[in-house]
Motif scaffolding. Structure first.
Motif, PDB file in Angstrom:
ATOM      1  N   ASN A 298       0.857  -1.183   0.000  1.00  0.00           N
ATOM      2  CA  ASN A 298       0.000   0.000   0.000  1.00  0.00           C
ATOM      3  C   ASN A 298       0.898   1.239   0.000  1.00  0.00           C
ATOM      4  OD1 ASN A 298      -1.642   2.193   0.634  1.00  0.00           O
ATOM      5  ND2 ASN A 298      -2.906   1.039   2.067  1.00  0.00           N
ATOM      6  N   ALA A 332       0.479   2.966  -8.953  1.00  0.00           N
ATOM      7  CA  ALA A 332      -0.057   3.449  -7.672  1.00  0.00           C
ATOM      8  C   ALA A 332       1.034   4.138  -6.857  1.00  0.00           C
ATOM      9  CB  ALA A 332      -0.655   2.288  -6.881  1.00  0.00           C
ATOM     10  N   ASP A 335       1.944   7.469  -8.655  1.00  0.00           N
ATOM     11  CA  ASP A 335       0.947   8.507  -8.402  1.00  0.00           C
ATOM     12  C   ASP A 335       1.050   9.048  -6.979  1.00  0.00           C
ATOM     13  OD1 ASP A 335       0.018   8.167 -10.957  1.00  0.00           O
ATOM     14  OD2 ASP A 335      -1.697   6.908 -10.398  1.00  0.00           O
ATOM     15  N   HIS A 336       1.363   8.179  -6.031  1.00  0.00           N
ATOM     16  CA  HIS A 336       1.410   8.602  -4.627  1.00  0.00           C
ATOM     17  C   HIS A 336       2.651   9.437  -4.323  1.00  0.00           C
ATOM     18  CE1 HIS A 336       0.526   8.317  -0.306  1.00  0.00           C
ATOM     19  NE2 HIS A 336       1.822   8.129  -0.130  1.00  0.00           N
TER      20      HIS A 336
END
Length: 368
Positions: A298, A332, A335-336
């Motif tokens: 995550n 992901a 982008d983060h």
């Protein structure tokens, strides 16, 4: 207050030693650089002591060069501070002033520290680097001085060397200056001054947030975690500069079952989940490894999971488990993190490194 590079205090009566200017200039610049680097490294929680020790060796080698140069180094030291008046240069100036027992230069360093925007970290660092006996005359003069900044320097020097100012500390924890109070209650906790528990309890309602936090930290050091826990948890979730220190203290301030329940609550909110993941490394339970690997996938939790990994498994530091290019882990992560070069663990590498024998169990339902 700025000094020209050629200024010399009248107290410098001894003839200067012959020097190689370029070499001494390099010594001065390297001292400022290495101490600033060291200070930044020590802000990590926990700091990498092995890396810090390597910086310390290089710093001390350059300090030796300045010791040999003596007063002849001053033009380069003053020039360094004028060109870049930051914490490393303040350390350089303050350290040399104390080393040469130069009253005028010490007074200049105090003035520079008063003007600084970071609580004079460089000057406080210089006081901590010198031996207690070397700075004792200064500390005795400062710690009871009418000037609040000098009292702050005095009590900061005591904190840097874990020196107990005895009965004076009882007054300092109630000092009218916020920085003096905050540093003094922290010193009381460091020294485990149980006789000051009433003063520390009263400081939990101080108007200054740092005084409240360090009072809570000190009370926890004295075994009064029940009093300290609410403030410590409040600071931990605030995201401020003291958050990690507060989290570490909060984990020891309450029974294990209560701490795990609190961290489970933190996990339910995206804003506080990274704090809970990072706190998993402070629990000392290595069986959470595969749970941490799950969090590493995550982007919002990966950095915190990496910090927890390194705390639980110091041997992982040399295992090539991290990347400075998060984009290589997928869109992901790209982008983060964007172009920010965060140091992120690579979940698959960590999984291969750690083996597959542990089950993934949510933190909020684990029990010891």
């Amino acid at each position: 207050m700025m000094l020209a590079a050629t200024d010399k205090p009248k107290s410098e009566g001894a003839p200067e030693r012959p020097i190689v200017p370029d070499v001494v200039r390099q010594y001065a610049e390297q001292v400022a650089f290495f101490w600033a680097q060291r200070d930044t490294l020590m802000m990590d929680d926990p700091p990498d002591r092995h890396v810090v020790a390597g910086v310390d060796r290089r710093l001390e080698a350059n300090l030796d060069g300045l010791r040999i140069a003596g007063p002849a180094a001053w033009p380069f030291i003053t020039a360094a501070y004028e060109d870049f008046p930051e914490k490393g240069e303040l350390f350089l100036y303050g350290w040399m002033a104390i080393e040469l027992n130069d009253d005028r230069r010490v007074a200049d360093a105090v003035e520079f520290g008063l003007q600084s925007k970071d609580d004079a970290r460089g000057l406080v660092g210089a006081l901590a680097w010198h031996l207690p006996g070397t700075i004792a005359p200064l500390v005795r003069d400062w710690i009871g001085a009418p000037d609040a900044f000098k009292r702050f320097l005095g009590v900061s020097a005591c904190l840097g060397h874990s020196v107990d100012p005895k009965q004076m500390l009882g007054r300092l924890v109630r000092d009218p200056d916020t920085r003096v109070r905050a540093t003094s209650v922290r010193l009381a906790g460091t020294l485990k001054r149980a006789d000051l528990v009433n003063e520390l309890t009263a400081a939990l309602t101080d108007d200054d947030e740092f005084a409240r936090f360090w009072a809570a930290w000190a009370l926890n050091e004295l075994g009064s975690g029940d009093l300290a826990s609410p403030e410590l948890r409040k600071v931990a979730v605030s995201g401020g500069s003291s958050a990690m220190t507060a989290l570490r203290a909060a984990i020891t301030a309450a029974p294990d079952k209560d701490v795990r329940a609190w961290m489970g609550t933190l996990l339910r909110s995206p804003e506080t989940a990274p704090l809970a993941v990072r706190g998993a490394g402070m629990l000392g339970d290595r069986t959470v490894l595969h749970w941490l690997i799950h969090q590493m996938r995550n982007p919002a939790l990966a950095v915190a999971a990496g910090g927890a990994l390194l705390e639980l498994f110091p041997e992982a530091k040399g295992a090539d488990l991290f990347t400075l290019n998060p984009a290589e882990l997928g869109h992901a992560f790209e982008d983060h993190f964007g172009d920010f070069g965060a140091r992120v663990p690579v979940a698959e590498k960590v999984k291969d490194w750690g083996g597959k024998e542990m089950d993934v169990v949510p933190l909020d339902v684990r029990t010891r």
